[in-house]
Design an enzyme around this catalytic site. Structure first.
Site, PDB file in Angstrom:
ATOM      1  N   LYS A   1       0.847  -1.212   0.000  1.00  0.00           N
ATOM      2  CA  LYS A   1       0.000   0.000   0.000  1.00  0.00           C
ATOM      3  C   LYS A   1       0.877   1.255   0.000  1.00  0.00           C
ATOM      4  O   LYS A   1       0.686   2.154  -0.813  1.00  0.00           O
ATOM      5  CB  LYS A   1      -0.928   0.031   1.234  1.00  0.00           C
ATOM      6  CG  LYS A   1      -1.811  -1.194   1.391  1.00  0.00           C
ATOM      7  CD  LYS A   1      -2.723  -1.096   2.584  1.00  0.00           C
ATOM      8  CE  LYS A   1      -2.019  -1.065   3.928  1.00  0.00           C
ATOM      9  NZ  LYS A   1      -1.310  -2.320   4.300  1.00  0.00           N
TER      10      LYS A   1
ATOM     11  N   ARG B 281      -9.840   0.804   8.664  1.00  0.00           N
ATOM     12  CA  ARG B 281      -9.364  -0.546   8.957  1.00  0.00           C
ATOM     13  C   ARG B 281     -10.396  -1.351   9.716  1.00  0.00           C
ATOM     14  O   ARG B 281     -10.149  -2.515  10.030  1.00  0.00           O
ATOM     15  CB  ARG B 281      -8.121  -0.436   9.832  1.00  0.00           C
ATOM     16  CG  ARG B 281      -6.824  -0.715   9.125  1.00  0.00           C
ATOM     17  CD  ARG B 281      -5.745  -0.422  10.127  1.00  0.00           C
ATOM     18  NE  ARG B 281      -4.566  -1.152   9.874  1.00  0.00           N
ATOM     19  CZ  ARG B 281      -3.487  -0.613   9.303  1.00  0.00           C
ATOM     20  NH1 ARG B 281      -3.504   0.632   8.896  1.00  0.00           N
ATOM     21  NH2 ARG B 281      -2.417  -1.331   9.153  1.00  0.00           N
TER      22      ARG B 281
ATOM     23  N   ARG C  18      11.784  -6.279   5.480  1.00  0.00           N
ATOM     24  CA  ARG C  18      11.636  -4.831   5.204  1.00  0.00           C
ATOM     25  C   ARG C  18      12.588  -4.012   6.074  1.00  0.00           C
ATOM     26  O   ARG C  18      12.757  -4.259   7.248  1.00  0.00           O
ATOM     27  CB  ARG C  18      10.205  -4.387   5.471  1.00  0.00           C
ATOM     28  CG  ARG C  18      10.042  -2.873   5.319  1.00  0.00           C
ATOM     29  CD  ARG C  18       8.615  -2.445   5.237  1.00  0.00           C
ATOM     30  NE  ARG C  18       7.835  -2.788   6.396  1.00  0.00           N
ATOM     31  CZ  ARG C  18       6.538  -2.506   6.526  1.00  0.00           C
ATOM     32  NH1 ARG C  18       5.909  -1.893   5.542  1.00  0.00           N
ATOM     33  NH2 ARG C  18       5.883  -2.836   7.600  1.00  0.00           N
TER      34      ARG C  18
ATOM     35  N   ARG D 190      11.294  -1.843  11.439  1.00  0.00           N
ATOM     36  CA  ARG D 190      10.162  -1.402  12.259  1.00  0.00           C
ATOM     37  C   ARG D 190       9.928  -2.408  13.381  1.00  0.00           C
ATOM     38  O   ARG D 190      10.007  -3.605  13.145  1.00  0.00           O
ATOM     39  CB  ARG D 190       8.902  -1.295  11.383  1.00  0.00           C
ATOM     40  CG  ARG D 190       8.610   0.114  10.932  1.00  0.00           C
ATOM     41  CD  ARG D 190       7.541   0.183   9.892  1.00  0.00           C
ATOM     42  NE  ARG D 190       6.264  -0.429  10.255  1.00  0.00           N
ATOM     43  CZ  ARG D 190       5.160  -0.353   9.506  1.00  0.00           C
ATOM     44  NH1 ARG D 190       5.188   0.326   8.367  1.00  0.00           N
ATOM     45  NH2 ARG D 190       4.040  -0.932   9.877  1.00  0.00           N
TER      46      ARG D 190
ATOM     47  N   ARG E  80      -0.424  -9.106  13.355  1.00  0.00           N
ATOM     48  CA  ARG E  80      -0.994  -8.088  12.448  1.00  0.00           C
ATOM     49  C   ARG E  80      -1.820  -8.757  11.342  1.00  0.00           C
ATOM     50  O   ARG E  80      -2.852  -8.235  10.935  1.00  0.00           O
ATOM     51  CB  ARG E  80       0.127  -7.246  11.838  1.00  0.00           C
ATOM     52  CG  ARG E  80       0.720  -6.260  12.838  1.00  0.00           C
ATOM     53  CD  ARG E  80       2.071  -5.754  12.378  1.00  0.00           C
ATOM     54  NE  ARG E  80       2.015  -4.943  11.184  1.00  0.00           N
ATOM     55  CZ  ARG E  80       3.067  -4.726  10.391  1.00  0.00           C
ATOM     56  NH1 ARG E  80       4.227  -5.296  10.649  1.00  0.00           N
ATOM     57  NH2 ARG E  80       2.952  -3.966   9.339  1.00  0.00           N
TER      58      ARG E  80
HETATM   59  P1  AP5 Z   1       4.876  -1.640   1.944  1.00  0.00           P
HETATM   60  O1  AP5 Z   1       4.549  -0.793   0.764  1.00  0.00           O
HETATM   61  O2  AP5 Z   1       5.632  -1.002   3.072  1.00  0.00           O
HETATM   62  O3  AP5 Z   1       3.547  -2.355   2.479  1.00  0.00           O
HETATM   63  P2  AP5 Z   1       2.286  -1.766   3.241  1.00  0.00           P
HETATM   64  O4  AP5 Z   1       1.093  -2.441   2.650  1.00  0.00           O
HETATM   65  O5  AP5 Z   1       2.293  -0.268   3.230  1.00  0.00           O
HETATM   66  O6  AP5 Z   1       2.581  -2.388   4.669  1.00  0.00           O
HETATM   67  P3  AP5 Z   1       2.607  -1.742   6.120  1.00  0.00           P
HETATM   68  O7  AP5 Z   1       3.283  -2.766   6.985  1.00  0.00           O
HETATM   69  O8  AP5 Z   1       3.182  -0.370   6.139  1.00  0.00           O
HETATM   70  O9  AP5 Z   1       1.100  -1.692   6.397  1.00  0.00           O
HETATM   71  P4  AP5 Z   1       0.407  -1.797   7.695  1.00  0.00           P
HETATM   72  O10 AP5 Z   1      -0.967  -1.614   7.205  1.00  0.00           O
HETATM   73  O11 AP5 Z   1       0.602  -2.975   8.549  1.00  0.00           O
HETATM   74  O12 AP5 Z   1       1.112  -0.663   8.564  1.00  0.00           O
HETATM   75  P5  AP5 Z   1       0.695   0.831   8.907  1.00  0.00           P
HETATM   76  O13 AP5 Z   1       1.926   1.621   8.934  1.00  0.00           O
HETATM   77  O14 AP5 Z   1      -0.461   1.272   8.080  1.00  0.00           O
HETATM   78  O15 AP5 Z   1       5.668  -2.929   1.426  1.00  0.00           O
HETATM   79  C1  AP5 Z   1       6.135  -3.928   2.320  1.00  0.00           C
HETATM   80  C2  AP5 Z   1       7.466  -4.511   1.798  1.00  0.00           C
HETATM   81  O16 AP5 Z   1       7.231  -5.186   0.572  1.00  0.00           O
HETATM   82  C3  AP5 Z   1       8.550  -3.464   1.507  1.00  0.00           C
HETATM   83  O17 AP5 Z   1       9.792  -3.983   1.872  1.00  0.00           O
HETATM   84  C4  AP5 Z   1       8.435  -3.248  -0.021  1.00  0.00           C
HETATM   85  O18 AP5 Z   1       9.685  -2.855  -0.564  1.00  0.00           O
HETATM   86  C5  AP5 Z   1       8.016  -4.623  -0.494  1.00  0.00           C
HETATM   87  N1  AP5 Z   1       7.132  -4.599  -1.675  1.00  0.00           N
HETATM   88  C6  AP5 Z   1       6.083  -3.750  -1.919  1.00  0.00           C
HETATM   89  N2  AP5 Z   1       5.490  -4.057  -3.081  1.00  0.00           N
HETATM   90  C7  AP5 Z   1       6.143  -5.146  -3.590  1.00  0.00           C
HETATM   91  C8  AP5 Z   1       5.989  -5.967  -4.758  1.00  0.00           C
HETATM   92  N3  AP5 Z   1       5.009  -5.743  -5.667  1.00  0.00           N
HETATM   93  N4  AP5 Z   1       6.850  -7.002  -4.932  1.00  0.00           N
HETATM   94  C9  AP5 Z   1       7.833  -7.257  -4.022  1.00  0.00           C
HETATM   95  N5  AP5 Z   1       8.042  -6.523  -2.899  1.00  0.00           N
HETATM   96  C10 AP5 Z   1       7.209  -5.484  -2.673  1.00  0.00           C
HETATM   97  O19 AP5 Z   1       0.123   0.631  10.390  1.00  0.00           O
HETATM   98  C11 AP5 Z   1       0.968   0.308  11.470  1.00  0.00           C
HETATM   99  C12 AP5 Z   1       0.138   0.226  12.750  1.00  0.00           C
HETATM  100  O20 AP5 Z   1      -0.498   1.505  13.013  1.00  0.00           O
HETATM  101  C13 AP5 Z   1      -1.029  -0.780  12.739  1.00  0.00           C
HETATM  102  O21 AP5 Z   1      -0.602  -2.083  13.058  1.00  0.00           O
HETATM  103  C14 AP5 Z   1      -1.935  -0.162  13.818  1.00  0.00           C
HETATM  104  O22 AP5 Z   1      -1.453  -0.449  15.104  1.00  0.00           O
HETATM  105  C15 AP5 Z   1      -1.794   1.333  13.590  1.00  0.00           C
HETATM  106  N6  AP5 Z   1      -2.815   1.860  12.650  1.00  0.00           N
HETATM  107  C16 AP5 Z   1      -2.578   2.459  11.436  1.00  0.00           C
HETATM  108  N7  AP5 Z   1      -3.737   2.798  10.855  1.00  0.00           N
HETATM  109  C17 AP5 Z   1      -4.729   2.423  11.711  1.00  0.00           C
HETATM  110  C18 AP5 Z   1      -6.151   2.476  11.652  1.00  0.00           C
HETATM  111  N8  AP5 Z   1      -6.796   2.998  10.594  1.00  0.00           N
HETATM  112  N9  AP5 Z   1      -6.841   1.974  12.703  1.00  0.00           N
HETATM  113  C19 AP5 Z   1      -6.226   1.456  13.779  1.00  0.00           C
HETATM  114  N10 AP5 Z   1      -4.883   1.364  13.894  1.00  0.00           N
HETATM  115  C20 AP5 Z   1      -4.141   1.832  12.863  1.00  0.00           C
END
Ligand code: AP5
Length: 209
Positions: A13, A88, A122, A153, A164
């Site tokens: 994402k 979410r 990552r 992270r 997660r």
């Molecule tokens: P990346 O692009 O970083 O993936 P992502 O989907 O953004 O994953 P995140 O881990 O950031 O999402 P998340 O939803 O768990 O975390 P968030 O920060 O939102 O890609 C991942 C890896 O894959 C990278 O190394 C990249 O290079 C590689 N990659 C990407 N595309 C690829 C491809 N096509 N092929 C190969 N490799 C690829 O949330 C963190 C925490 O915040 C949550 O756990 C929660 O506690 C809190 N939080 C955030 N939002 C909310 C909400 N709305 N409600 C409640 N709690 C929330």
């Protein structure tokens, strides 16, 4: 166009949102980044969020809805945006319907097996936010963009990743049916090559613009 990225942790994402927002000149609103900044700055929201995030749990809905309400009221959202990581839960999605009109929901689908590999490898830059996988780094530990030392992270630790994924399947996956029922969902295979996924999304956005 107002868009949402929906998908499990590690689906890509953030990676896709950065590229698409740059191409369309609209803001990427990542609730994960907003919360991590709040923790870094020691704000009240950050202090409330930290223990949930470290454990891979969702931060309470009311905190997230307040963050999004405030962020979407800012001027730079007037010409569209991408929500990356919000909503979410069903209550968050229902609250969003009272705040904004969403045009398109982009769902990235990737198997748990691939996600575990992506997240455990990552590395992120604490200075500029760039994201890498160890396989791309040829042993380097520095950010290719700004030279800062890369970090892992805390919530990418293996046991937290599994938690997660469970939280995603239990609490976030129901949003797929929620947006499908509203005719707003487009599905993408997030396991494909990054540039291929990007091209498919840009085509879908183009045909919806
Ligand atoms: P990346 O692009 O970083 O993936 P992502 O989907 O953004 O994953 P995140 O881990 O950031 O999402 P998340 O939803 O768990 O975390 P968030 O920060 O939102 O890609 C991942 C890896 O894959 C990278 O190394 C990249 O290079 C590689 N990659 C990407 N595309 C690829 C491809 N096509 N092929 C190969 N490799 C690829 O949330 C963190 C925490 O915040 C949550 O756990 C929660 O506690 C809190 N939080 C955030 N939002 C909310 C909400 N709305 N409600 C409640 N709690 C929330």
């Amino acid at each position: 166009m107002n868009m949402i990225f929906l998908g499990p942790p590690g689906a890509g994402k953030g990676t896709q949102a950065v590229q698409i927002c740059e191409a369309l000149n609209i803001p990427q609103i990542s609730t994960g980044d907003i919360l991590r900044n709040a923790i870094k700055n020691g704000t009240e929201t950050g202090m409330k969020a930290k223990s949930y995030m470290d454990a891979g749990q969702l931060v309470p809905d009311e905190i997230l809805v307040a963050i999004i309400r405030e962020r979407l009221a800012q001027d730079d959202c007037a010409n569209g945006y991408i929500l990356d990581g919000f909503p979410r839960t069903i209550p968050q999605a229902e609250a969003l319907e009272g705040i904004a009109d969403i045009d398109l929901v982009l769902e990235l689908n990737v198997s748990d097996e691939v996600l575990i590999n992506r997240l455990s490898g990552r590395r992120v830059c604490p200075a500029c936010g760039a994201t890498y996988h160890v396989n791309m780094l040829n042993g380097s530990t520095k950010c290719e963009k700004c030279g800062a030392e890369l970090i892992q992270r805390k919530d990418d630790a293996p046991e937290t990743v599994l938690n997660r994924l469970k939280v995603y399947h239990d609490q976030t996956q129901p949003l797929i049916a929620f947006y499908e029922a509203r005719g707003k969902l487009k599905k993408f295979d997030g396991a494909k090559d990054q540039q291929e996924v990007y091209a498919e999304i840009m085509e879908a956005i183009g045909t919806n613009a």
